[in-house]
Design a protein around this motif. Structure first.
Motif, PDB file in Angstrom:
ATOM      1  N   ASN A 150      25.719  10.119 -16.156  1.00 45.01           N
ATOM      2  CA  ASN A 150      24.948  11.334 -16.384  1.00 45.01           C
ATOM      3  C   ASN A 150      25.880  12.549 -16.330  1.00 45.01           C
ATOM      4  O   ASN A 150      26.728  12.653 -15.461  1.00 45.01           O
ATOM      5  CB  ASN A 150      23.870  11.502 -15.306  1.00 45.01           C
ATOM      6  CG  ASN A 150      22.708  10.583 -15.552  1.00 45.01           C
ATOM      7  OD1 ASN A 150      22.400  10.251 -16.696  1.00 45.01           O
ATOM      8  ND2 ASN A 150      22.051  10.141 -14.489  1.00 45.01           N
TER       9      ASN A 150
ATOM     10  N   LYS B 298      19.554  15.025  -8.036  1.00 41.41           N
ATOM     11  CA  LYS B 298      20.336  13.862  -7.572  1.00 41.41           C
ATOM     12  C   LYS B 298      20.661  12.920  -8.713  1.00 41.41           C
ATOM     13  O   LYS B 298      21.679  12.228  -8.691  1.00 41.41           O
ATOM     14  CB  LYS B 298      19.587  13.110  -6.472  1.00 41.41           C
ATOM     15  CG  LYS B 298      19.463  13.860  -5.157  1.00 41.41           C
ATOM     16  CD  LYS B 298      19.017  12.960  -4.037  1.00 41.41           C
ATOM     17  CE  LYS B 298      17.621  12.393  -4.274  1.00 41.41           C
ATOM     18  NZ  LYS B 298      16.581  13.459  -4.211  1.00 41.41           N
ATOM     19  N   SER B 299      19.804  12.902  -9.739  1.00 36.63           N
ATOM     20  CA  SER B 299      20.034  11.993 -10.864  1.00 36.63           C
ATOM     21  C   SER B 299      21.307  12.361 -11.620  1.00 36.63           C
ATOM     22  O   SER B 299      21.898  11.519 -12.300  1.00 36.63           O
ATOM     23  CB  SER B 299      18.836  12.004 -11.815  1.00 36.63           C
ATOM     24  OG  SER B 299      18.717  13.260 -12.468  1.00 36.63           O
ATOM     25  N   LEU B 300      21.734  13.623 -11.504  1.00 40.93           N
ATOM     26  CA  LEU B 300      22.951  14.050 -12.199  1.00 40.93           C
ATOM     27  C   LEU B 300      24.198  13.423 -11.593  1.00 40.93           C
ATOM     28  O   LEU B 300      25.262  13.427 -12.206  1.00 40.93           O
ATOM     29  CB  LEU B 300      23.073  15.573 -12.155  1.00 40.93           C
ATOM     30  CG  LEU B 300      21.902  16.372 -12.743  1.00 40.93           C
ATOM     31  CD1 LEU B 300      22.151  17.852 -12.569  1.00 40.93           C
ATOM     32  CD2 LEU B 300      21.698  16.016 -14.202  1.00 40.93           C
TER      33      LEU B 300
ATOM     34  N   CYS C 108      12.932  18.938 -11.620  1.00 42.91           N
ATOM     35  CA  CYS C 108      14.129  18.243 -12.089  1.00 42.91           C
ATOM     36  C   CYS C 108      14.837  17.595 -10.900  1.00 42.91           C
ATOM     37  O   CYS C 108      15.163  18.272  -9.912  1.00 42.91           O
ATOM     38  CB  CYS C 108      15.070  19.229 -12.787  1.00 42.91           C
ATOM     39  SG  CYS C 108      16.629  18.480 -13.322  1.00 42.91           S
ATOM     40  N   ASP C 109      15.074  16.320 -10.990  1.00 46.93           N
ATOM     41  CA  ASP C 109      15.752  15.581  -9.922  1.00 46.93           C
ATOM     42  C   ASP C 109      17.266  15.792 -10.050  1.00 46.93           C
ATOM     43  O   ASP C 109      17.935  15.109 -10.831  1.00 46.93           O
ATOM     44  CB  ASP C 109      15.409  14.090 -10.006  1.00 46.93           C
ATOM     45  CG  ASP C 109      16.084  13.279  -8.910  1.00 46.93           C
ATOM     46  OD1 ASP C 109      16.618  13.891  -7.953  1.00 46.93           O
ATOM     47  OD2 ASP C 109      16.089  12.036  -9.014  1.00 46.93           O
TER      48      ASP C 109
ATOM     49  N   LYS D 107      24.433  10.267 -10.796  1.00 41.71           N
ATOM     50  CA  LYS D 107      24.537   8.858 -11.171  1.00 41.71           C
ATOM     51  C   LYS D 107      25.587   8.678 -12.269  1.00 41.71           C
ATOM     52  O   LYS D 107      25.746   9.538 -13.124  1.00 41.71           O
ATOM     53  CB  LYS D 107      23.184   8.332 -11.648  1.00 41.71           C
ATOM     54  CG  LYS D 107      22.122   8.331 -10.558  1.00 41.71           C
ATOM     55  CD  LYS D 107      20.780   7.878 -11.098  1.00 41.71           C
ATOM     56  CE  LYS D 107      19.727   7.903  -9.999  1.00 41.71           C
ATOM     57  NZ  LYS D 107      18.385   7.519 -10.530  1.00 41.71           N
TER      58      LYS D 107
ATOM     59  N   GLN E 170      17.905  23.563 -15.399  1.00 44.95           N
ATOM     60  CA  GLN E 170      17.667  22.411 -14.527  1.00 44.95           C
ATOM     61  C   GLN E 170      17.578  22.843 -13.064  1.00 44.95           C
ATOM     62  O   GLN E 170      16.717  22.365 -12.316  1.00 44.95           O
ATOM     63  CB  GLN E 170      18.793  21.387 -14.705  1.00 44.95           C
ATOM     64  CG  GLN E 170      18.767  20.641 -16.025  1.00 44.95           C
ATOM     65  CD  GLN E 170      19.995  19.765 -16.202  1.00 44.95           C
ATOM     66  OE1 GLN E 170      21.116  20.166 -15.870  1.00 44.95           O
ATOM     67  NE2 GLN E 170      19.799  18.574 -16.757  1.00 44.95           N
TER      68      GLN E 170
END
Length: 412
Positions: free
Chosen positions: A408, A401-403, A398-399, A405, A392
């Motif tokens: 996640n 920042k989404s991890l 791969c974002d 949230k 990742q």
């Protein structure tokens, strides 16, 4: 009249005083320091100030009116020579005595001197204070051949500035690469290439054995093996030493700095320490560590100030560092330590990339070149204990920042 006394007027000391006052501390606050200059920023000394792009006034942290408005008294040009714990007072070299209820020791660190023949010659300099910078700036204007001892942050920043001024610059580094203890080999190689392209010569794996002088002035440096390099200016940047002598004499526990907890407290009630002179346990380093960085000094100073005001918010910031060299901004978050795996995110050839450092599958540090966005997300990931997988991290699409949230999870 007692109250809070702060020894040291750099980042940690000033932040401790401001944080205590802003958190409601109502007693007198006095900051005493040996330098006569108003509290100033140190990072620009090796860069913008040395190049003449900013002046001394632009270095100031705050206007005098700020301190006056917050009822913080500055006693500048006074060197503290003794801390009397039992009597609750400090004494300066000129005999002035200040009583305290709470004391913050923020004495910082000093440049490590090189212990070789000729080190005392005129033209052998270091860079730590504004006085050092003023002197070095004047000398740079007259110098043509500059030797820099040490390929650390200060040495490389001065090398960059001197090269921009058209000087012949040579860096002597005893280790096998630049910033060996701070960044990954990938970043070391990238920085070396940029310095070489700017005309800087770098020699690894050797040490300076002597400074050679004529008429009391340095004219050359001698390397191990007898090779001599001409130099009319030598800048020594081989690290810093904690200014903990006052604390040692006062009976405080010291081990490569003054030992403190997460609130900046020493083992002695009412006495705190913060900044370059303090040694604390860091979960990010997985051990005791003494850090020299602006962010650390400000955050740890603030924690001490809040504790003094009876608002206990522990210092738990992720370590951060930065360095401007040539047209590059190097930023580091976390403690790479003994990382066992690295992956690259971004394009090295484009001069905008990050190196993600892992240890036992856990993200421990990220080094970035011209990539502040990666630094922002990496800071949050490391603080939260979230590790993107190496795949990742390596995938720029791969974002990350989404991890962060809720819900996640990433497991390396």
């Amino acid at each position: 009249m007692s109250g809070l006394v702060v020894i040291g007027a750099s980042y940690a000391g000033i932040q401790a005083a401001l944080a205590a006052r802003d958190a409601g501390y109502a007693e007198p606050v006095t900051v005493i320091a040996d330098e006569s200059a108003l509290p100033y920023q140190r990072p620009p000394l090796s860069k913008d100030f040395l190049l003449g792009e900013i002046g001394a006034q632009e270095l100031l942290m705050h206007d005098e009116a700020i301190f006056a408005g917050k009822r913080i008294e500055l006693l500048l040009g006074h060197r503290v020579v003794e801390i009397d714990r039992s009597a609750g007072r400090v004494t300066s070299a000129d005999g002035a005595v200040l009583a305290f209820d709470s004391l913050v020791i923020a004495t910082g660190s000093r440049a490590r001197r090189i212990a070789i023949s000729g080190a005392e010659l005129d033209g052998v300099c270091c860079l730590r204070s504004i006085a050092d910078a003023v002197d070095l700036k004047a000398r740079l204007g007259q110098a043509s051949e500059i030797v820099i001892v040490g390929g650390g942050f200060i040495g490389l920043e001065v090398a960059s500035s001197a090269a921009r001024l058209g000087k012949r610059v040579r860096v002597i580094e005893a280790a096998s690469r630049l910033l060996e203890r701070a960044v990954s080999p990938v970043v070391s190689r990238f920085l070396l290439d940029r310095h070489v392209r700017a005309g800087v010569t770098v020699k690894f794996g050797t040490a300076v054995s002597a400074m050679i002088g004529e008429g009391g002035r340095v004219v050359a440096v001698e390397l191990n093996g007898g090779v001599r390099l001409g130099a009319d200016l030598v800048v020594v940047g081989i690290g810093g030493i904690a200014n903990d002598e006052l604390a040692i004499a006062a009976g405080l526990e010291c081990a490569n700095g003054i030992v403190v907890d997460e609130h900046g407290r020493t083992a002695r009630p009412g006495i705190y320490a913060a900044g370059d002179c303090a040694n604390h346990y860091s979960r990010f380093a997985e051990g005791w560590i003494r850090l020299e960085s602006v962010q650390h000094a400000q955050d740890q100073g603030a924690a001490a100030g809040l504790a003094i005001a009876d608002r206990h918010e522990p210092y738990c910031s992720v370590p951060r560092f930065w360095s401007d060299q040539h047209d590059l901004k190097l930023q580091i978050v976390g403690c790479a330590g003994r990382s066992d795996r690295t992956v690259i995110r971004g394009a090295i050839d484009a001069g905008r990339f990050s190196v993600f450092n892992y240890r036992h599958g856990r993200l421990v540090a990220v080094d970035s070149i011209n990539n502040p966005a990666d630094q922002m997300v990496a800071r949050r990931l490391i603080a939260a204990g979230i590790s993107p997988t190496p795949d990742q991290a390596e995938d720029s699409s791969c974002d990350l920042k989404s991890l962060l949230k809720p819900g996640n999870k990433a497991v390396a």
